[in-house]
Motif scaffolding. Structure first.
Motif, short mmCIF file in Angstrom:
data_model
loop_
_atom_site.label_atom_id
_atom_site.label_comp_id
_atom_site.label_asym_id
_atom_site.label_seq_id
_atom_site.Cartn_x
_atom_site.Cartn_y
_atom_site.Cartn_z
N TYR A 91 0.83 -1.20 0.00
CA TYR A 91 0.00 0.00 0.00
C TYR A 91 0.86 1.26 0.00
O TYR A 91 0.55 2.24 -0.67
N GLN A 92 1.96 1.24 0.76
CA GLN A 92 2.87 2.39 0.76
C GLN A 92 3.47 2.59 -0.63
O GLN A 92 3.57 3.72 -1.12
N ALA A 93 3.88 1.50 -1.26
CA ALA A 93 4.47 1.59 -2.60
C ALA A 93 3.44 2.08 -3.61
O ALA A 93 3.74 2.91 -4.47
N LEU A 94 2.21 1.58 -3.51
CA LEU A 94 1.16 1.98 -4.45
C LEU A 94 0.83 3.45 -4.33
O LEU A 94 0.47 4.11 -5.32
N LYS A 95 0.96 3.99 -3.14
CA LYS A 95 0.69 5.42 -2.93
C LYS A 95 1.73 6.28 -3.64
O LYS A 95 1.41 7.37 -4.14
N ILE A 137 9.80 -12.90 -15.95
CA ILE A 137 10.86 -12.17 -15.25
C ILE A 137 11.53 -11.16 -16.17
O ILE A 137 11.78 -10.01 -15.78
N PHE A 138 11.80 -11.55 -17.42
CA PHE A 138 12.43 -10.64 -18.38
C PHE A 138 11.52 -9.44 -18.64
O PHE A 138 11.99 -8.30 -18.75
N SER A 139 10.22 -9.68 -18.74
CA SER A 139 9.27 -8.60 -19.01
C SER A 139 9.22 -7.60 -17.86
O SER A 139 9.11 -6.40 -18.07
N VAL A 140 9.31 -8.12 -16.63
CA VAL A 140 9.33 -7.22 -15.47
C VAL A 140 10.58 -6.36 -15.49
O VAL A 140 10.56 -5.18 -15.13
N MET A 141 11.71 -6.93 -15.96
CA MET A 141 12.94 -6.14 -16.09
C MET A 141 12.77 -5.02 -17.11
O MET A 141 13.29 -3.92 -16.94
N LEU A 142 12.00 -5.28 -18.17
CA LEU A 142 11.71 -4.23 -19.16
C LEU A 142 10.92 -3.09 -18.54
O LEU A 142 11.13 -1.92 -18.87
N TYR A 143 10.02 -3.43 -17.62
CA TYR A 143 9.24 -2.40 -16.94
C TYR A 143 10.14 -1.47 -16.14
O TYR A 143 9.86 -0.28 -16.00
N SER A 144 11.25 -2.01 -15.60
CA SER A 144 12.16 -1.17 -14.83
C SER A 144 12.80 -0.10 -15.70
O SER A 144 13.04 1.02 -15.26
N GLU A 150 10.05 7.64 -16.14
CA GLU A 150 9.07 8.36 -15.34
C GLU A 150 9.70 8.91 -14.06
O GLU A 150 9.02 9.27 -13.11
N GLY A 151 11.05 8.93 -14.07
CA GLY A 151 11.77 9.47 -12.92
C GLY A 151 11.88 8.50 -11.76
O GLY A 151 12.12 8.89 -10.63
N ILE A 152 11.68 7.22 -12.04
CA ILE A 152 11.73 6.20 -10.99
C ILE A 152 13.00 5.38 -11.18
O ILE A 152 13.12 4.62 -12.15
N ASN A 153 13.97 5.54 -10.29
CA ASN A 153 15.21 4.77 -10.33
C ASN A 153 15.02 3.50 -9.51
O ASN A 153 14.89 3.55 -8.29
N PHE A 154 15.03 2.36 -10.18
CA PHE A 154 14.72 1.10 -9.51
C PHE A 154 15.77 0.71 -8.48
O PHE A 154 15.51 -0.09 -7.59
N LYS A 155 17.00 1.27 -8.58
CA LYS A 155 18.06 0.91 -7.65
C LYS A 155 18.04 1.79 -6.41
O LYS A 155 18.57 1.41 -5.37
N ARG A 156 17.47 2.99 -6.51
CA ARG A 156 17.53 3.94 -5.40
C ARG A 156 16.18 4.24 -4.76
O ARG A 156 16.12 4.81 -3.68
N ASN A 157 15.10 3.91 -5.45
CA ASN A 157 13.77 4.24 -4.94
C ASN A 157 13.35 3.21 -3.88
O ASN A 157 13.21 2.02 -4.17
N LYS A 158 13.13 3.68 -2.65
CA LYS A 158 12.82 2.76 -1.56
C LYS A 158 11.47 2.07 -1.74
O LYS A 158 11.26 0.96 -1.24
N ILE A 160 10.34 0.93 -4.52
CA ILE A 160 10.56 -0.23 -5.39
C ILE A 160 10.96 -1.43 -4.53
O ILE A 160 10.45 -2.54 -4.71
N PHE A 161 11.86 -1.20 -3.56
CA PHE A 161 12.26 -2.27 -2.66
C PHE A 161 11.08 -2.73 -1.81
O PHE A 161 10.94 -3.92 -1.50
N ALA A 162 10.21 -1.78 -1.45
CA ALA A 162 9.02 -2.12 -0.66
C ALA A 162 8.09 -3.04 -1.44
O ALA A 162 7.59 -4.04 -0.89
N ILE A 163 7.88 -2.75 -2.72
CA ILE A 163 6.95 -3.57 -3.51
C ILE A 163 7.56 -4.92 -3.83
O ILE A 163 6.86 -5.93 -3.94
N ILE A 164 8.89 -4.98 -3.96
CA ILE A 164 9.56 -6.28 -4.19
C ILE A 164 9.42 -7.15 -2.94
O ILE A 164 9.12 -8.35 -3.02
N ALA A 165 9.64 -6.54 -1.75
CA ALA A 165 9.49 -7.28 -0.49
C ALA A 165 8.04 -7.74 -0.31
O ALA A 165 7.78 -8.88 0.11
#
Length: 299
Positions: A91-95, A137-144, A150-158, A160-165
């Motif tokens: 929910y936090q990630a979706l917000k 899995i490859f398709s999800v990598m394309l989404y990254s 859209e200004g979303i850095n998958f390595k630094r955006n917390k 992103i880690f929240a939604i992966i967890a």
């Protein structure tokens, strides 16, 4: 039949995700989450009360709530703890993230479920199922890559880690569901009722520390009817999913993949409703995920 039940679960999950995005936009996350679980509990509790008042009539309508030992309650509480943690993170990630980024990452859930099904339940995928698995899995990598535009850095955006967890915990809960349904022989209604009740207790404790003591946060909360929609649609999805799991021949790895077809509703309809960016580019990895689901489902 269990595959068709899985598709019904996917339909309700897709509609549930749209309502969830509307419910959390510019809103306090924890009370929204509590409200959705409470709404779902009230929905299933109505059938529980019917079973108490007139057990025979409830049984004739297919609503039967089992008497279970305390040990089984403990197993259900573990599921509630896992899913409460997953939902808080999701929910936090979706917000903070677009639904067209969050939903595809959640679609990587079959990755964890696939591995768990092989290791724990000894389910054996064939060559086409492996192909579908890696295509997802490859398709999800394309989404990254699209997310970065859209200004979303998958390595630094917390978030992103929240939604992966959250995805990992959700997949763990899916594997655990097979144990609860098939090994402990719980029926869907019994599991749904006690799961919702224990989840409400856990969320009440979380809100007691993070929301209730702060007047500003209480005033920032906005009630929306989509909150009720989230709870009811999730209960409908869970019912069909648990019914599918009752079939001894049901494979959790395939059910998990089938449920990912909800992504069509989230990306296509959700992208239009919430006017999110790069919708056309997201259709390419979307087709990759759907092809992967198709390979797993029809191999």
């Amino acid at each position: 039949m269990w595959m068709y039940l899985g598709l019904l679960a996917a339909l309700f999950l897709g509609l549930h995700n749209l309502c969830k995005k509307h419910a959390v936009q510019g809103n306090e996350v924890y009370p929204v989450l509590f409200g959705t679980v409470f709404s779902g509990f009230v929905f299933i509790a109505a059938f529980y009360v019917l079973a108490l008042i007139d057990p025979e009539a409830a049984l004739n309508k297919g609503f039967h709530f089992q008497n279970i030992p305390w040990q089984t309650h403990g197993f259900i509480f573990i599921k509630s703890a896992i899913m409460a943690s997953s939902w808080v993170l999701a929910y936090q990630a979706l917000k903070h993230l677009p639904i067209t980024i969050v939903t595809p990452i959640r679609s990587a859930g079959p990755f964890f479920t696939f591995i768990g099904a092989i290791v724990i339940y000894k389910e054996s995928p064939n060559m086409f199922q492996w192909m579908g698995f890696f295509l997802i899995i490859f398709s999800v990598m394309l989404y990254s890559r699209i997310g970065k535009k859209e200004g979303i850095n998958f390595k630094r955006n917390k978030w992103i880690f929240a939604i992966i967890a959250a995805t990992f915990l959700g997949a763990s809960s899916g594997l655990y569901d097979k144990f609860l349904i098939q090994s402990l022989e719980l029926n869907p209604q019994t599991l749904q009722f006690w799961f919702c009740l224990y989840t409400l207790l856990i969320l009440s404790i979380i809100l007691g520390f993070t929301w209730f003591p702060y007047a500003a946060k209480r005033q920032a909360f906005k009630f929306r009817w989509s909150i009720v929609g989230v709870g009811v649609l999730l209960q409908a999805a869970d019912y069909f999913y648990f019914k599918a799991l009752q079939d001894p021949e049901a494979l959790i790895m395939l059910l998990s993949a089938i449920k990912r077809s909800q992504i069509i509703i989230a990306v296509v309809i959700g992208g239009l409703i919430f006017k999110e960016k790069n919708k056309r580019k997201k259709l390419v990895p979307l087709m990759g995920i759907m092809t992967g689901v198709f390979l797993i489902l029809y191999s």
